[in-house]
Design an enzyme around this catalytic site. Structure first.
Site, PDB file in Angstrom:
ATOM      1  N   HIS A 181       0.850  -1.200   0.000  1.00 55.45           N
ATOM      2  CA  HIS A 181       0.000   0.000   0.000  1.00 55.45           C
ATOM      3  C   HIS A 181       0.885   1.249   0.000  1.00 55.45           C
ATOM      4  CE1 HIS A 181      -2.907   3.010   1.360  1.00 55.45           C
ATOM      5  NE2 HIS A 181      -3.868   2.156   1.049  1.00 55.45           N
ATOM      6  N   GLU A 183       0.561   4.161   1.281  1.00 55.61           N
ATOM      7  CA  GLU A 183       0.778   4.839   2.573  1.00 55.61           C
ATOM      8  C   GLU A 183       1.801   4.082   3.416  1.00 55.61           C
ATOM      9  OE1 GLU A 183      -2.713   5.606   5.137  1.00 55.61           O
ATOM     10  OE2 GLU A 183      -1.316   5.243   6.797  1.00 55.61           O
ATOM     11  N   THR A 252      -2.986   4.100   8.651  1.00 55.18           N
ATOM     12  CA  THR A 252      -4.085   4.818   9.313  1.00 55.18           C
ATOM     13  C   THR A 252      -5.451   4.197   9.099  1.00 55.18           C
ATOM     14  OG1 THR A 252      -4.255   6.182   7.354  1.00 55.18           O
ATOM     15  CG2 THR A 252      -2.965   7.080   9.187  1.00 55.18           C
ATOM     16  N   SER A 319      -9.285   0.134  -1.855  1.00 56.08           N
ATOM     17  CA  SER A 319      -9.350   1.045  -0.710  1.00 56.08           C
ATOM     18  C   SER A 319      -9.291   0.247   0.591  1.00 56.08           C
ATOM     19  CB  SER A 319     -10.652   1.854  -0.773  1.00 56.08           C
ATOM     20  OG  SER A 319     -10.937   2.412   0.484  1.00 56.08           O
ATOM     21  N   SER A 320      -8.264   0.507   1.375  1.00 53.65           N
ATOM     22  CA  SER A 320      -8.048  -0.250   2.610  1.00 53.65           C
ATOM     23  C   SER A 320      -9.186  -0.044   3.613  1.00 53.65           C
ATOM     24  CB  SER A 320      -6.713   0.184   3.215  1.00 53.65           C
ATOM     25  OG  SER A 320      -6.580  -0.302   4.506  1.00 53.65           O
TER      26      SER A 320
HETATM   27  S1  SF4 Z   1      -8.717   8.020   5.665  1.00 52.54           S
HETATM   28 FE1  SF4 Z   1      -8.812  10.233   5.278  1.00 52.54          FE
HETATM   29  S2  SF4 Z   1      -8.396  11.252   7.253  1.00 52.54           S
HETATM   30 FE2  SF4 Z   1      -7.719   9.092   7.390  1.00 52.54          FE
HETATM   31  S3  SF4 Z   1      -5.547   9.162   6.868  1.00 52.54           S
HETATM   32 FE3  SF4 Z   1      -6.655   8.668   4.975  1.00 52.54          FE
HETATM   33  S4  SF4 Z   1      -7.005  10.666   4.020  1.00 52.54           S
HETATM   34 FE4  SF4 Z   1      -6.440  11.069   6.153  1.00 52.54          FE
END
Ligand code: SF4
Length: 414
Positions: A181, A183, A252, A319-320
């Site tokens: 991923h 991120e 996150t 989408s995680s």
């Molecule tokens: S889901 Fe939204 S608020 Fe949470 S880290 Fe990702 S972009 Fe930021």
């Protein structure tokens, strides 16, 4: 002090009031849904004839996604005479990425980004997506002198701050997330620290965590460990050296309950090895599940307290945070992960992503069929725009023989 890659890049501010006013109008035009807003204003539930649709209290675009989209649209407007590139996808939703492509934003696919960026110049603009980007990529962008519109979410950056801190203290980051991923890759690159001598290990499943915990307690076969986690640890990582002091962080958008379990298991393993006192120095934790992810998971748990016949989770298959909503739903009722309303082919046929088979398939469903009373729950991850939710609502009603005029009339009358 050495500057990190993000600090060295040539960042530009595109958020002028005049630009943002135009952006806002366009974003609303593309993604807003008056029908969704009216249903929400009525408490989130609408019943027409034999069909009830219930929306989760929280779903759809989060603050980080809204900001990323606003900045990407603004970049396109401000630099309308230049080439504007995007690292991969701005967020994990095909509809939003399609809009950006139509606006002339050029996506640089994952896997060949460093190579492609090396060909760019100072005249080019690069948009960094909401997940952020690896330091190696940011370095290449800085070297090329490209202008950067950085949409990295603040919640992601606070994880980076934490893992950098771990690196400074000689603590290895154990990151709960998916190694592929964007991120997690970006976070892992920050776990190397500003000097580049830090370490990380990425774990995804509780089975991964148990394997690591066993090694923390008893040691083991180093080669087998490295083979199992191939591609998920820093260069030079040695489980015999780098599991002595560990700090847990997470992508996150993970399932909160699972991340808490990861934290607990690693902490207990370190305590078993070192004793409670020493474990305070050798184990650290920082809960980095973002607020938006948590709210959407909590809202779904709340929604599931009342009976429903079927749950539709709308969003991009990669989408995680959306995936975790599906996992929560399918423990309780028939749940279908759909890209958009077109996946509802008929009352009986639903095209959906099967998390277990890891692919899209068509299933026969009995829940929407028939003319008895049904309750359909709908939710969506943080990257799903409201217009896709509206399409899903109107499609369900249409399949049940209720037209959009009747829906709009019902919403207007109360
Ligand atoms: S889901 Fe939204 S608020 Fe949470 S880290 Fe990702 S972009 Fe930021």
């Amino acid at each position: 002090m050495r500057q990190n890659a993000t600090e060295r890049s040539r960042r530009v501010n595109v958020r002028t009031p005049e630009v943002m006013e135009r952006v806002q109008a366009e974003v609303e035009d593309h993604y807003r849904s008056p029908i969704v807003e009216k249903i929400r204003a009525k408490g989130g539930t609408i019943t027409l004839g034999n069909t009830t649709i219930r929306l989760a209290k929280d779903f759809g675009f989060c603050y980080g996604v809204e900001r990323a989209i606003d900045l990407a649209y603004a970049a396109r407007k401000v630099f309308n005479d230049r080439k504007v590139y995007l690292l991969g996808e701005i967020i994990h939703n095909p509809e939003v990425n399609r809009q950006l492509t139509e606006m002339g934003v050029i996506s640089i696919p994952l896997g060949r980004q460093e190579e492609d960026i090396a060909k760019l110049s100072r005249d080019d603009v690069v948009i960094v997506p909401a997940f952020g980007a690896e330091t190696s990529l940011m370095n290449v962008i800085a070297e090329r002198g490209c202008m950067v519109v950085d949409t990295t979410c603040g919640d992601v950056m606070s994880v980076w701050k934490r893992v950098r801190g771990y690196a400074t203290q000689g603590i290895t980051s154990i990151i709960h997330g998916k190694a592929v991923h964007e991120e997690t890759r970006a976070t892992a690159s920050r776990a190397l620290g500003d000097k580049g001598n830090g370490h990380y290990l990425i774990v995804l499943t509780l089975a991964d965590v148990d394997f690591v915990c066993d090694y923390i307690r008893h040691g083991g076969d180093r080669a087998a460990f490295l083979e199992r986690f191939k591609g998920a640890y820093s260069e030079g990582f040695d489980p015999d050296l780098h599991l002595k002091r560990v700090g847990v962080a997470n992508q996150t958008t993970m399932l909160k309950s699972e991340t808490e379990e990861v934290q607990r298991r690693v902490q207990v393993a370190v305590q078993d090895r070192d004793g409670a006192e020493l474990a305070k120095q050798n184990y650290q934790v920082f809960d980095t599940i973002c607020g938006a992810t948590q709210e959407r998971q909590d809202a779904l748990f709340e929604m599931l307290k009342r009976p429903m016949d079927i749950l539709l989770v709308v969003g991009g298959y990669n989408s995680s945070n959306t995936t975790h909503l599906v996992e929560i739903g399918e423990q309780q009722l028939p749940t279908f992960f759909i890209r958009n309303a077109e996946c509802l082919r008929s009352l009986e046929q639903i095209v959906h992503f099967d998390l277990h088979a890891k692919g899209e398939k068509e299933s026969y469903s009995t829940q929407l069929a028939g003319d008895g009373d049904i309750v359909v729950g709908i939710t969506a991850g943080a990257s799903c725009p409201n217009n896709l939710i509206e399409d899903t609502i109107t499609r369900v009603f249409a399949l049940r023989g209720i037209g959009t005029e009747a829906l709009e009339a019902a919403l207007a009358s109360s």
